[in-house]
Scaffold this motif. Structure first.
Motif, short mmCIF file in Angstrom:
data_model
loop_
_atom_site.label_atom_id
_atom_site.label_comp_id
_atom_site.label_asym_id
_atom_site.label_seq_id
_atom_site.Cartn_x
_atom_site.Cartn_y
_atom_site.Cartn_z
N SER A 1 -1.46 -10.89 9.78
CA SER A 1 -1.20 -10.06 10.97
C SER A 1 0.13 -9.34 10.89
CB SER A 1 -1.24 -10.93 12.23
OG SER A 1 -0.08 -11.76 12.33
N ARG A 2 0.99 -9.74 9.98
CA ARG A 2 2.30 -9.08 9.88
C ARG A 2 2.11 -7.59 9.54
NH1 ARG A 2 7.57 -10.69 6.09
NH2 ARG A 2 8.70 -8.75 6.46
N ASP A 3 2.63 -6.73 10.39
CA ASP A 3 2.57 -5.27 10.23
C ASP A 3 1.16 -4.72 10.29
OD1 ASP A 3 5.33 -5.22 9.94
OD2 ASP A 3 5.24 -5.39 7.76
N ALA A 4 0.19 -5.49 10.77
CA ALA A 4 -1.18 -4.99 10.92
C ALA A 4 -1.31 -4.26 12.25
CB ALA A 4 -2.19 -6.13 10.85
N ASP A 5 -2.28 -3.35 12.33
CA ASP A 5 -2.56 -2.65 13.57
C ASP A 5 -3.41 -3.50 14.52
OD1 ASP A 5 -2.03 -0.52 11.47
OD2 ASP A 5 -2.13 0.73 13.25
N PHE B 1 -15.16 -2.78 11.27
CA PHE B 1 -15.38 -1.54 10.52
C PHE B 1 -15.21 -0.32 11.43
CE2 PHE B 1 -16.96 -4.07 7.05
CZ PHE B 1 -16.85 -3.26 5.93
N GLU B 2 -15.71 -0.41 12.65
CA GLU B 2 -15.57 0.72 13.57
C GLU B 2 -14.11 0.98 13.92
OE1 GLU B 2 -18.00 -0.49 16.80
OE2 GLU B 2 -19.89 -0.22 15.69
N GLU B 3 -13.35 -0.08 14.13
CA GLU B 3 -11.93 0.09 14.42
C GLU B 3 -11.19 0.72 13.23
OE1 GLU B 3 -9.60 -0.16 16.66
OE2 GLU B 3 -10.83 -0.77 18.36
N ALA B 4 -11.51 0.25 12.03
CA ALA B 4 -10.87 0.81 10.85
C ALA B 4 -11.21 2.29 10.70
CB ALA B 4 -11.29 0.04 9.61
N PRO C 1 1.68 0.02 2.31
CA PRO C 1 1.95 0.44 3.69
C PRO C 1 0.78 1.23 4.24
CG PRO C 1 3.08 1.88 2.15
CD PRO C 1 2.46 0.80 1.32
N GLY C 2 0.85 1.52 5.53
CA GLY C 2 -0.18 2.31 6.16
C GLY C 2 -0.99 1.49 7.15
N PRO C 3 -1.82 2.17 7.94
CA PRO C 3 -2.61 1.47 8.96
C PRO C 3 -3.57 0.46 8.33
CG PRO C 3 -3.35 3.73 8.71
CD PRO C 3 -2.09 3.61 7.94
N ARG C 4 -3.69 -0.68 8.98
CA ARG C 4 -4.50 -1.77 8.42
C ARG C 4 -5.11 -2.59 9.54
NH1 ARG C 4 -2.57 -6.96 6.96
NH2 ARG C 4 -0.49 -6.14 7.42
N VAL C 5 -6.41 -2.86 9.43
CA VAL C 5 -7.13 -3.75 10.34
C VAL C 5 -7.51 -4.99 9.55
CG1 VAL C 5 -9.22 -4.07 11.74
CG2 VAL C 5 -7.99 -1.88 11.78
N ALA D 1 -7.94 3.55 8.82
CA ALA D 1 -7.16 2.44 8.27
C ALA D 1 -7.99 1.72 7.22
CB ALA D 1 -6.77 1.47 9.39
N ARG D 2 -7.32 1.04 6.33
CA ARG D 2 -8.03 0.17 5.41
C ARG D 2 -8.34 -1.15 6.12
NH1 ARG D 2 -4.66 -3.49 2.23
NH2 ARG D 2 -2.46 -3.29 2.84
N LEU D 3 -9.40 -1.80 5.67
CA LEU D 3 -9.85 -3.04 6.30
C LEU D 3 -9.61 -4.19 5.35
CD1 LEU D 3 -11.28 -4.47 8.65
CD2 LEU D 3 -13.46 -3.97 7.52
#
Length: 300
Positions: free
Chosen positions: A253-257, A173-176, A151-155, A181-183
């Motif tokens: 993309s499921r549950d991704a930011d 990388f910049e968005e992560a 779980p947690g933020p993910r790009v 978030a992990r990339l």
């Protein structure tokens, strides 16, 4: 950080209000100004092919009033301006990308058919704008894939090892980093590989899948190395998977930011801007917002 604003395109629809929320958070993360733009479509009798856009309109605009009310009382202290324009939205919105670090739209606006997965304005902006374009989907899109193990933020970003694009990887990388978030880097390879020997005859592949997967991973890690060096705080994980790139990205993309895809480069024999089949499919079906990044300029 860039001094250019984040632009949110609104038309009064629920989709555009969701995009406005997303743009507000993006501007806050980037310490950028937010520019809310409503492009009013020309009347049916206007010659849109002659006059693409009129001058900015400072008069009353119910859609912009709705956007102001929507953002009223938000916790983020972001400098915000509201601009009304007249013209052809599919032509005006991509042009706004010249003076923006990010352009954000909803997946559909007020017009079009209810069954459309992606509106024409979002498609035109993602194909033609000179800045990254984020399309925010409607909630409830179903993606038939297993839930993420962690779980947690993910790009999520797609990496084509045969033609990687530095702009797409840099943006991911910049968005992560901005999201802490992990990339997840998805590098897909075609399998099974089929070789046609004669009409109706298929030869078995002369290489094994383990070799293809290993070579894909080596190439992917090589392309990611300089980005990892510039963003040591980003945990970038390489996922080397067989099959269709678009399908794997939609599943991820499921549950991704956010899902990040690159746009095709212009070619000598096809100078017009092109979206690319993978980017188009991900825009249509991903459950998360999708960022379409224009390609890096070609080297001299």
């Amino acid at each position: 950080m860039s001094t250019l604003p984040v632009i949110a395109a609104v038309d009064g629809s629920d989709d555009s209000m969701r995009a406005l929320d997303w743009a507000l958070e993006a501007a806050h993360r980037r310490e950028a100004a937010l520019r809310v733009v409503h492009v009013r479509q020309y009347a049916a009798w206007a010659q849109a092919d002659v006059l693409v856009a009129g001058p900015p309109d400072t008069g009353e605009d119910p859609v912009l009033d709705q956007a102001r009310a929507h953002l009223q009382g938000r916790a983020y202290a972001v400098a915000t301006e509201y601009i009304g324009m007249e013209g052809v939205p599919g032509a005006v919105l991509p042009e706004l990308g010249r003076d923006a670090q990010l352009l954000v739209l909803g997946s559909r606006g007020r017009g079009g058919f209810a069954s459309l997965l992606l509106g024409s304005n979002g498609l035109a902006a993602a194909r033609d704008a000179e800045c990254p374009v984020v399309v925010v989907p409607r909630p409830g899109r179903e993606v038939h894939a297993e839930a993420p193990e962690e779980p947690g933020p993910r790009v999520v970003v797609g990496l084509h090892v045969d033609s990687p694009d530095e702009a797409t990887l840099s943006y991911a990388f910049e968005e992560a980093a901005l999201r802490d978030a992990r990339l997840q880097v998805v590098a897909a390879y075609p399998w099974p590989v089929q070789t046609w020997a004669a009409a109706g005859q298929v030869m078995p592949p002369v290489i094994d899948e383990v070799s293809v997967e290993s070579e894909t991973r080596v190439l992917a890690d090589g392309f990611l190395a300089p980005h990892r060096g510039r963003h040591p705080g980003v945990r970038a994980e390489t996922y080397v998977v067989p099959g269709d790139a678009a399908g794997n990205l939609v599943a991820a993309s499921r549950d991704a930011d956010l899902v990040v895809v690159g746009r095709h480069r212009r070619r000598l024999l096809a100078p017009a801007r092109m979206m690319g089949s993978v980017a188009h499919a991900v825009l249509l079906h991903a459950a998360a917002p999708v960022a379409v990044v224009p390609p890096a300029p070609p080297a001299e």
